[in-house]
Design a protein around this motif. Structure first.
Motif, mmCIF file in Angstrom:
data_model
loop_
_atom_site.group_PDB
_atom_site.id
_atom_site.type_symbol
_atom_site.label_atom_id
_atom_site.label_comp_id
_atom_site.label_asym_id
_atom_site.label_seq_id
_atom_site.Cartn_x
_atom_site.Cartn_y
_atom_site.Cartn_z
ATOM 1 N N ALA A 104 0.421 13.925 3.425
ATOM 2 C CA ALA A 104 0.430 12.771 2.518
ATOM 3 C C ALA A 104 1.675 11.914 2.684
ATOM 4 C CB ALA A 104 0.318 13.253 1.065
ATOM 5 N N PHE A 105 2.765 12.485 3.195
ATOM 6 C CA PHE A 105 4.014 11.743 3.325
ATOM 7 C C PHE A 105 4.169 11.086 4.695
ATOM 8 C CE2 PHE A 105 4.827 14.719 -0.093
ATOM 9 C CZ PHE A 105 5.444 13.915 -1.037
ATOM 10 N N ALA A 125 -1.224 7.627 6.335
ATOM 11 C CA ALA A 125 -2.107 8.770 6.096
ATOM 12 C C ALA A 125 -2.698 8.599 4.708
ATOM 13 C CB ALA A 125 -1.324 10.081 6.185
ATOM 14 N N THR A 126 -4.013 8.495 4.621
ATOM 15 C CA THR A 126 -4.657 8.219 3.342
ATOM 16 C C THR A 126 -6.022 8.875 3.285
ATOM 17 O OG1 THR A 126 -5.501 6.435 1.898
ATOM 18 C CG2 THR A 126 -5.593 6.041 4.261
ATOM 19 N N SER A 127 -6.464 9.147 2.073
ATOM 20 C CA SER A 127 -7.799 9.699 1.857
ATOM 21 C C SER A 127 -8.756 8.629 1.348
ATOM 22 C CB SER A 127 -7.735 10.844 0.835
ATOM 23 O OG SER A 127 -7.271 10.348 -0.418
ATOM 24 N N LYS A 128 -8.282 7.397 1.244
ATOM 25 C CA LYS A 128 -9.054 6.343 0.588
ATOM 26 C C LYS A 128 -9.983 5.599 1.540
ATOM 27 C CE LYS A 128 -6.287 7.584 -2.698
ATOM 28 N NZ LYS A 128 -5.258 6.720 -3.248
ATOM 29 N N ILE A 129 -9.571 5.396 2.792
ATOM 30 C CA ILE A 129 -10.393 4.653 3.741
ATOM 31 C C ILE A 129 -10.445 5.406 5.066
ATOM 32 C CG2 ILE A 129 -9.888 2.417 2.678
ATOM 33 C CD1 ILE A 129 -7.904 1.873 4.929
ATOM 34 N N ARG A 130 -11.454 5.091 5.882
ATOM 35 C CA ARG A 130 -11.606 5.721 7.194
ATOM 36 C C ARG A 130 -11.648 4.687 8.324
ATOM 37 N NH1 ARG A 130 -10.141 9.419 4.859
ATOM 38 N NH2 ARG A 130 -11.097 11.480 4.577
ATOM 39 N N LYS A 131 -12.150 3.476 8.019
ATOM 40 C CA LYS A 131 -12.262 2.443 9.040
ATOM 41 C C LYS A 131 -11.961 1.090 8.415
ATOM 42 C CE LYS A 131 -17.300 2.283 8.376
ATOM 43 N NZ LYS A 131 -17.314 3.288 7.297
ATOM 44 N N ALA A 132 -11.848 0.059 9.268
ATOM 45 C CA ALA A 132 -11.447 -1.268 8.794
ATOM 46 C C ALA A 132 -12.453 -1.848 7.801
ATOM 47 C CB ALA A 132 -11.276 -2.214 9.986
ATOM 48 N N ASP A 133 -13.724 -1.547 7.978
ATOM 49 C CA ASP A 133 -14.741 -2.086 7.069
ATOM 50 C C ASP A 133 -14.565 -1.562 5.645
ATOM 51 O OD1 ASP A 133 -15.784 -3.475 9.172
ATOM 52 O OD2 ASP A 133 -17.413 -2.058 9.577
ATOM 53 N N PHE A 188 -4.785 2.421 -0.948
ATOM 54 C CA PHE A 188 -5.584 2.559 0.267
ATOM 55 C C PHE A 188 -4.730 2.419 1.524
ATOM 56 C CE2 PHE A 188 -5.617 -1.868 -1.053
ATOM 57 C CZ PHE A 188 -5.261 -2.555 0.094
ATOM 58 N N ARG A 189 -3.504 1.915 1.414
ATOM 59 C CA ARG A 189 -2.700 1.640 2.595
ATOM 60 C C ARG A 189 -2.091 2.898 3.218
ATOM 61 N NH1 ARG A 189 -0.702 -3.690 3.170
ATOM 62 N NH2 ARG A 189 -1.438 -5.129 1.567
ATOM 63 N N GLY A 190 -1.842 3.912 2.418
ATOM 64 C CA GLY A 190 -1.143 5.085 2.918
ATOM 65 C C GLY A 190 0.336 4.840 3.122
ATOM 66 N N GLU A 191 0.920 3.914 2.346
ATOM 67 C CA GLU A 191 2.325 3.564 2.496
ATOM 68 C C GLU A 191 3.185 4.005 1.316
ATOM 69 O OE1 GLU A 191 2.304 -0.469 5.235
ATOM 70 O OE2 GLU A 191 2.234 -0.676 3.053
ATOM 71 N N ALA A 192 2.592 4.298 0.169
ATOM 72 C CA ALA A 192 3.376 4.544 -1.040
ATOM 73 C C ALA A 192 4.284 5.759 -0.900
ATOM 74 C CB ALA A 192 2.438 4.707 -2.238
ATOM 75 N N LEU A 193 3.697 6.928 -0.619
ATOM 76 C CA LEU A 193 4.503 8.149 -0.550
ATOM 77 C C LEU A 193 5.524 8.106 0.593
ATOM 78 C CD1 LEU A 193 1.915 10.952 -1.433
ATOM 79 C CD2 LEU A 193 3.623 9.865 -2.894
ATOM 80 N N PRO A 194 5.178 7.659 1.798
ATOM 81 C CA PRO A 194 6.211 7.554 2.841
ATOM 82 C C PRO A 194 7.344 6.610 2.454
ATOM 83 C CG PRO A 194 4.024 7.401 3.809
ATOM 84 C CD PRO A 194 3.837 7.344 2.338
ATOM 85 N N SER A 195 7.017 5.522 1.765
ATOM 86 C CA SER A 195 8.052 4.581 1.350
ATOM 87 C C SER A 195 8.963 5.188 0.296
ATOM 88 C CB SER A 195 7.410 3.296 0.817
ATOM 89 O OG SER A 195 6.671 2.634 1.821
ATOM 90 N N ILE A 196 8.379 5.954 -0.639
ATOM 91 C CA ILE A 196 9.173 6.581 -1.691
ATOM 92 C C ILE A 196 10.118 7.615 -1.107
ATOM 93 C CG2 ILE A 196 9.057 8.076 -3.724
ATOM 94 C CD1 ILE A 196 6.413 6.686 -4.443
#
Length: 618
Positions: free
Chosen positions: A73-74, A78-86, A96-104
């Protein structure tokens, strides 16, 4: 030549990316609480120490994570919200970006404890500055517990630019409110330094709004509901009489996500056209449900800017829905012109001699006029009541202030850093008792040796009242009059952290407030001379100005409160003044430390030179 382009280390790249996502402690809380909601939590507890500088903890009872997911998760993206661009156009989650935890974790030290329902034991993960310190099994409750400590410990420049604890806590409360208003079916609590600020139980949306903003908001709300092929709009708008100039809760949410949308804001304001005065705003809490394919939320990392495919059509639907709510639920008296079969009500005729008719009705007492009566003998507020500040006389020989001052010289410097205005010399009245003229109930005009002086009476009185109120705050001395029937003022949760600093200042001005608990205070005393003013509204506006003030020092707070008070009690535009009242106003103005500008930098006076007047007249 050697190559100069190189890849940045992951730790540096993460810190750069964190600058967009994590701007302050409130950003951390927003991201973690949104993750808890996406995890299906029924209860979310938030605990902050020193407004998030020392630590931020978010505990939820959601689905939790496995040992592998907790580590992954860090990782960035890396995210569980989306799998492809669509999937970006079919979002049903907050993140959905997978940026929150790495940024924190790039700018803090993080401890994660998490466990899934089917797991017998959980996982404890320790990280610092994007580096994994340790990972081991642990005993913990189902769900996740994030403890974020020492925010920006490795980016001292960012930490240095954080505001005071009071300001940062207010930002935390704002971010917290934007989430709890979307999910009234989830229990939320917020603690600061061990003190409970919010305890929101699951319930209806109206109840959640009342819990956050006070009971008076719940009583003023009108339901909005409309469903079309393009969108479903629901929520609440306030009655026209709830309009205020500032401190109004205005919220748009789309698919459970807070958004800022000036275009839709104009749609709501247009629905209140001619129902509220210009410059006033009404609270609203409006929720849009649209197809994810018809909006784009992937514009900015904060996700508060959203584009709509059918923006103009939804604008029209929104305006019609708000107008319908106002027209359906506001009680508007109607005139019944159907007189057939109705009793004949005689009209009073004073000349009638019919003893059985309406002439026997008691007549009104004869009005006796008093030629000496002057309704404006006292300085009055907008409600027509005298405001008894101790007037300050201009010092003897104040005319000498202008002696030797040429056209390029300056008299006083403004408060807020504007360029000083040059006041021509010989600007004193031509005689000891000058005759003043009032233009349109707004400007005072008086002849001076160099031409015609024009003074904005409201701005002049704001300057006078401001300096008087500021002196009271600094001296901590004022007169208080008790009210016969105390009223209750309810403060929002976002205002309560600052009350410890504001209440002693309100007491210094002359307000006497008694704490009733849960943000409610009884107003037992008010400054002498405020009879007839809506002092509950005055207190709300003063506290709101203090909360939104850019300054953090005690002097900044005093100036903000003094200016807010002065704006309320100053002579309003349009009030007719006698010559003596205008003379007193001018004298008090020139006794101030700054005659040219109001405290917020607006010009008070201007001089039309004599030669310009002669030139205009040929």
């Amino acid at each position: 030549m050697t190559d100069v382009i190189q890849l940045l280390p992951d730790s540096v790249a993460n810190q750069i990316a964190a600058g967009e996502v994590i701007q302050r402690p409130a950003s951390v809380i927003k991201e973690l609480v949104e993750n808890a909601v996406d995890a299906g939590a029924h209860t979310v507890n938030v605990l902050v120490v020193d407004a998030g500088r020392t630590s931020i903890q978010v505990i939820d009872d959601g689905c939790g994570m496995s040992e592998t997911d907790a580590r992954l998760a860090f990782e960035r993206h890396a995210t569980s919200k989306i799998r492809k661009a669509d999937d970006l156009f079919a979002l049903h989650t907050m993140g959905f970006r997978g940026e929150a935890l790495p940024s924190i974790v790039a700018v803090s030290q993080v401890e994660l404890r998490t466990r899934r329902q089917d797991d017998e034991i959980g996982t404890c993960l320790m990280l610092s500055g994007s580096r994994v310190e340790s990972q081991e099994p642990c005993s913990c409750a189902v769900g996740s517990s994030f403890l974020v400590s020492n925010l920006f410990f490795n980016v001292p420049a960012r930490r240095k630019f954080l505001k005071t604890n009071a300001t940062e806590l207010n930002n935390i409360l704002t971010a917290f409110e934007r989430i709890v208003l979307v999910y009234p079916d989830i229990n939320f609590t917020l603690h600061s330094n061990g003190q409970e600020l919010m305890n929101l139980r699951a319930g209806s949306l109206r109840q959640r709004i009342s819990d956050v903003y006070g009971r008076r908001y719940g009583q003023e709300l009108l339901p909005v509901s409309v469903e079309t092929v393009m969108s479903k709009i629901s929520g609440f708008v306030a009655k026209p009489e709830a309009a205020r100039k500032k401190g109004v809760a205005e919220y748009f949410f789309v698919n459970g996500r807070f958004m800022k949308h000036p275009y839709f804001h104009k749609a709501v304001q247009q629905a209140y056209d001619r129902l509220i005065p210009t410059g006033m705003h009404v609270p609203y809490f409006i929720y849009f449900e649209v197809s994810p394919a018809d909006i784009d939320v992937n514009i900015h990392p904060t996700k508060t800017e959203i584009k709509f495919e059918n923006e103009q059509a939804i604008w029209q639907i929104l305006t019609a829905a708000v107008k319908d709510a106002i027209g359906q639920f506001c009680e508007i008296p109607q005139i019944d012109f159907d007189i057939e079969g109705k009793p004949d009500i005689p009209v009073y005729n004073p000349t009638s001699s019919d003893v059985h008719g309406p002439s026997m009705m008691p007549t009104a007492p004869r009005t006796v006029s008093n030629p000496a009566y002057n309704p404006f003998s006292d300085r009055r507020s907008e409600k027509g009541v005298a405001i008894s500040f101790s007037p300050k006389k201009a010092p003897n020989g104040w005319e000498q202030l202008y002696d030797g001052v040429g056209r390029e010289d300056t008299l006083f410097a403004p408060d807020l850093g504007q360029e000083p205005v040059a006041v021509p010399h010989s600007s004193l009245p031509e005689d000891k008792s000058p005759v003043h003229y009032q233009y349109k109930g707004r400007y005072i005009m008086t002849a001076v040796k160099s031409g015609l002086m024009i003074i904005d009476q409201y701005r002049a009185d704001v300057r006078i009242r401001y300096e008087q109120c500021l002196a009271q705050l600094q001296a901590r001395s004022s007169e208080t009059q008790q009210v016969l029937f105390p009223e209750v003022v309810q403060f929002r949760a976002s205002e309560q952290p600052l009350l410890e600093r504001i209440l002693p200042r309100l007491s210094a001005i002359g307000f006497e407030l008694t704490d009733l608990g849960q943000g409610s205070y009884a107003v037992n005393g008010i400054p002498t001379g405020l009879d007839g003013l809506n002092y509950v509204q005055l207190i709300h506006d003063m506290v709101d100005d203090a909360v939104n003030s850019a300054g953090d020092t005690m002097d900044d707070l005093n100036r903000t409160l003094a200016l807010s008070m002065a704006r309320h009690v100053a002579i309003p535009q349009g009030q007719v003044l006698s010559n003596d009242e205008m003379e007193n106003l001018v004298n008090e103005l020139f006794a101030c430390t700054n005659v040219n500008y109001t405290p917020d930098g607006k010009a008070i006076l201007a001089i039309l030179p004599q030669q310009d007047i002669e030139k205009l007249l040929g």
